[in-house]
Design a protein around this motif. Structure first.
Motif, short mmCIF file in Angstrom:
data_model
loop_
_atom_site.label_atom_id
_atom_site.label_comp_id
_atom_site.label_asym_id
_atom_site.label_seq_id
_atom_site.Cartn_x
_atom_site.Cartn_y
_atom_site.Cartn_z
N GLU A 1 0.85 -1.30 0.00
CA GLU A 1 -0.10 -0.01 -0.15
C GLU A 1 0.80 1.32 0.01
O GLU A 1 2.03 1.34 0.68
N HIS B 1 -4.50 6.45 0.91
CA HIS B 1 -3.68 5.43 0.88
C HIS B 1 -4.31 4.43 -0.33
O HIS B 1 -5.39 4.82 -0.80
N HIS C 1 -5.34 0.45 -1.92
CA HIS C 1 -5.76 -0.90 -1.60
C HIS C 1 -5.49 -1.56 -2.82
O HIS C 1 -5.85 -1.31 -4.11
N SER D 1 -11.11 -0.26 5.26
CA SER D 1 -11.17 -1.57 6.35
C SER D 1 -11.21 -1.16 7.89
O SER D 1 -11.19 -0.01 7.93
ZN LIG Z 1 -7.05 0.81 3.70
#
Ligand SMILES: [Zn+2]
Length: 132
Positions: free
Chosen positions: A22, A76, A78, A86
């Protein structure tokens, strides 16, 4: 939040560059508009989690202040899941409820998906990203 096609492209490029890990970084701006994307290192160097490298965070916040920007977003990527926070992301946001969270999913690298969320008190709310 208003976002330019160019800034969106910079986040996507960073996501593809750091895959399979990531990527992460900060977005500076103000008045509902993003102005600058700041790449940071992911201190976790992991495909499943991120944490903005502390020394990068420090230097980016300094650069934002010099540019007269506020922290408007944290992004960020995924690499193996959809562009949705998440449980780890929700937990991480607890200490930092103000900025928006941008997630770039590159599950399909040809069709990157960038979405924005407000994450406050464990609640996720999708926020419209106006790309112009
Ligand atoms: Zn994440």
């Amino acid at each position: 939040m208003r976002f330019s096609q160019e800034l969106r492209g910079q986040i996507v490029a960073h996501a593809l560059e750091d895959a399979p890990n990531e990527c992460c970084g900060l977005v500076g701006g103000g008045a509902g508009a993003a102005a600058t994307v700041y790449h940071a290192r992911n201190a976790e160097e992991s495909p499943l989690r991120y944490s903005v490298h502390p020394s990068d965070q420090f230097s980016i916040m300094e650069r934002m202040e010099e540019a007269g920007e506020e922290l408007v977003g944290i992004y960020h990527s995924h690499t193996v899941s959809a562009a949705y926070p998440s449980q780890t992301d929700i937990n991480l946001a607890e200490g930092w409820p103000e900025p928006l969270y941008l997630i770039c999913s590159i599950v399909d690298p040809d069709e990157p998906d960038v979405r924005a969320f407000a994450i406050r008190d464990g609640t996720v709310e999708a926020v419209a990203l106006t790309v112009e």
